[in-house]
Enzyme design. Structure first.
Site, PDB file in Angstrom:
ATOM      1  N   HIS A 298      11.377  -1.164  -2.674  1.00  0.00           N
ATOM      2  CA  HIS A 298      10.791   0.140  -2.795  1.00  0.00           C
ATOM      3  C   HIS A 298      11.212   0.846  -1.440  1.00  0.00           C
ATOM      4  CE1 HIS A 298       8.417  -2.988  -0.695  1.00  0.00           C
ATOM      5  NE2 HIS A 298       8.180  -2.007   0.302  1.00  0.00           N
ATOM      6  N   CYS A 299      11.841   0.260  -0.454  1.00  0.00           N
ATOM      7  CA  CYS A 299      12.279   0.839   0.590  1.00  0.00           C
ATOM      8  C   CYS A 299      13.531   0.648   1.233  1.00  0.00           C
ATOM      9  CB  CYS A 299      11.116   0.143   1.973  1.00  0.00           C
ATOM     10  SG  CYS A 299       9.434   0.828   2.013  1.00  0.00           S
ATOM     11  N   ILE A 300      14.138  -0.472   1.290  1.00  0.00           N
ATOM     12  CA  ILE A 300      15.370  -0.439   2.017  1.00  0.00           C
ATOM     13  C   ILE A 300      16.622   0.097   1.531  1.00  0.00           C
ATOM     14  CG2 ILE A 300      16.930  -2.336   3.013  1.00  0.00           C
ATOM     15  CD1 ILE A 300      14.095  -2.208   4.044  1.00  0.00           C
TER      16      ILE A 300
END
Length: 547
Positions: A298-300
């Site tokens: 969800h982020c990197i």
């Protein structure tokens, strides 16, 4: 790091240049901020968490376990029903913990009116063209708008680009007729969740905190102080937003670097993991990162594009950030190319090849397939006509979108020896807990290892070794790793049955004075001299290669 107690927060409020002025009265008769801080101190302030996923649910549980009444809001009716029934919709959070918290979960945002605190924890994905997609944030604010009132905290925890809170949250507050720092209190405090970590992060990891005004910041310190790890108050909303982006972009850029190092190492015939291990012996100025099949989650894989988008808006180049994104995005294609080369060397093409992917989630220990490189690897292999299956104990079903051809619906297959042995190759994408990788290797014809699970994996994709030689990458120079082959011996899975190590040439070796290939053959030599030129042994293939 200064953490204000509720009395300290009240003192900070009194000293704030934007101290609330009489006009709006709190329910307890004091100024709004002071009254809110008092309710927080008494644990009577109701906390509402909007978005009950991997970030929102742990936060809601933490507030509930610290004595606050908690409401939870989510558009997913199944998730709401699970929480209401005392069941956890998030992998790794026990049902008993959810049942004990007694969160008032609802899909109806009308209950937001009764909340003193509203914390938004919704996804911030990217669009088809790698642009920020703040649709979930906008939708959450639109749903809350009719239910905002004086005396509330409105906080955003979703990772986003600098300026989002000012561009989205503050206008929503003003549209409700509220003034930040006087009538209501705006915060940005990014989540720092680590999905799959059984210890969790809320309450342990330092928490960044920015406020729209000094009063907002003081209220935020009173709110998060009892439940978070050490607070790190910063001077503005944008500092907190950019700091969170930088944390994740730092990791993405370094993973991009080590993925590029992997490709260079393979071109040189070197084991990238040996290179990293050697570099990591430096006790200062170095931090080891490990290569893989690409980024997921969800982020990197998402956050570099948020930063690059904002940089373009400002007219500032972000070449390094964008380059790292391109390198990481290209890794699934690199894995497929290594697999193709390994199959080609064994006389098998990708089209029609039976291939088993092990691990579809983006990281070990979670069932989350968002942005997982496994999905792109599956897509590329499907386009090339491979016959696909997968095993992931945490992902029972997976649907691969294929445009006009319709979705490819797959189910996780048990990792039985017969299934593994029937595959032309097994691709290890995500090493989920509980998988017996020794048994996998023993049953497979070919394993393509994208994670460095097998430290004796061959570096070259053809994986060829000849009896009497050590397989590439099987031992570190001058040393023997536990369980590996001894110097000068043959890797256990690299020799053709019945071959004789003493009657073989090293790979590529020619006798002095021998003409190039085709200059002579054993059949042209007199019978009595043929023993001087023993036939070259059939090559065996290392069972595992790096990718």
């Amino acid at each position: 790091m200064t953490v204000l107690s509720p009395p300290g927060a009240a003192a900070a409020l009194a000293a704030s240049p934007d101290r609330p002025v009489p006009g709006w009265e709190g329910r307890e008769g004091g100024l709004l901020a002071e009254a809110l801080v008092a309710r927080i101190a008494a644990r009577t302030a109701r906390v509402g968490v909007v978005g009950l996923g991997y970030a929102g649910l742990p936060l809601a549980l933490r507030f509930a376990e610290c004595g606050f009444p908690v409401s939870g809001f989510d558009i997913d009716a199944e998730k709401v029903a699970a929480i209401a029934a005392g069941r956890s919709p998030v992998h790794g959070i026990p049902d008993g913990r959810v049942a004990a918290a007694r969160i008032a979960a609802s899909a109806d945002p009308a209950g937001a009116w009764a909340c003193d605190v509203l914390i938004i924890c919704v996804p911030t994905p990217i669009g088809r063209h790698k642009e920020p997609d703040l649709g979930p944030v906008s939708a959450a604010l639109a749903a809350l708008l009719p239910h905002l009132r004086p005396g509330q905290v409105l906080a955003l925890e979703s990772t986003t680009y600098p300026g989002t809170t000012e561009e989205y949250v503050l206008p929503a507050l003003r549209a409700a007729g509220l003034t930040p720092g006087r009538d209501a209190f705006v915060l940005y405090s990014p989540e720092r969740e680590d999905p799959g970590n059984p210890e969790g992060t809320v309450g342990r990891v330092p928490k960044l905190l920015g406020g729209a005004t000094p009063t907002c910041l003081a209220v935020g310190q009173a709110l998060y102080g009892p439940v978070a790890g050490p607070l790190v108050p910063v001077s503005s909303l944008q500092v907190a937003e950019l700091a969170k982006l930088y944390e994740n972009v730092f990791r993405a850029v370094n993973i991009g670097l080590v993925n590029e190092l992997k490709r260079i190492s393979h071109a040189l015939g070197l084991d990238v993991h040996e290179v990293i291990d050697a570099a990591a012996t430096k006790p200062f100025g170095f931090m080891p990162f490990r290569p893989g099949p690409g980024l997921g989650g969800h982020c990197i894989p998402v956050d570099p594009y948020y930063l690059a988008w904002k940089a373009r808006e400002l007219g500032v180049p972000s070449d390094f950030v964008e380059l790292a994104g391109r390198v990481n995005d290209a890794m699934p294609g690199y894995v497929v190319s290594r697999l193709r080369d390994a199959l080609d060397a064994r006389g098998r093409g990708l089209r029609g090849a039976r291939l088993l992917l092990v691990g579809l989630a983006y990281k070990p220990g979670v069932p989350d397939t968002r942005e997982s490189p496994a999905a792109e690897i599956l897509r590329l292999l499907d386009e090339r006509g491979a016959v696909l299956s997968y095993h992931d104990p945490l992902v029972p079903r997976f649907s691969l979108a294929r445009g006009g051809r319709g979705a490819l619906a797959l189910e996780s297959q048990p990792l039985a020896p017969d299934l593994v042995a029937a595959q032309d190759a097994v691709v290890v994408v995500t090493p989920q807990p509980g998988i017996d990788f020794a048994a996998l290797r023993a049953a497979a014809r070919l394993v393509v290892d994208t994670r460095g699970i097998y430290r004796d994996a061959a570096v070259q994709p053809d994986g060829t070794v000849f009896p009497g030689s050590v397989s590439p990458g099987s031992v570190s120079p001058g040393s023997v790793s536990p369980g590996s082959v001894s110097p000068g011996s043959v890797s256990p899975d690299s020799v053709s049955p019945g071959s004789s190590p003493s009657a073989a040439w090293p790979s590529g070796a020619l006798c002095p004075g021998t003409p190039p290939s085709g200059g002579f053959s054993l059949g042209t030599l007199p019978f009595e001299t043929r023993g001087d030129f023993p036939p070259r042994a059939e090559p065996a293939y290392h069972r595992v290669i790096q990718a």
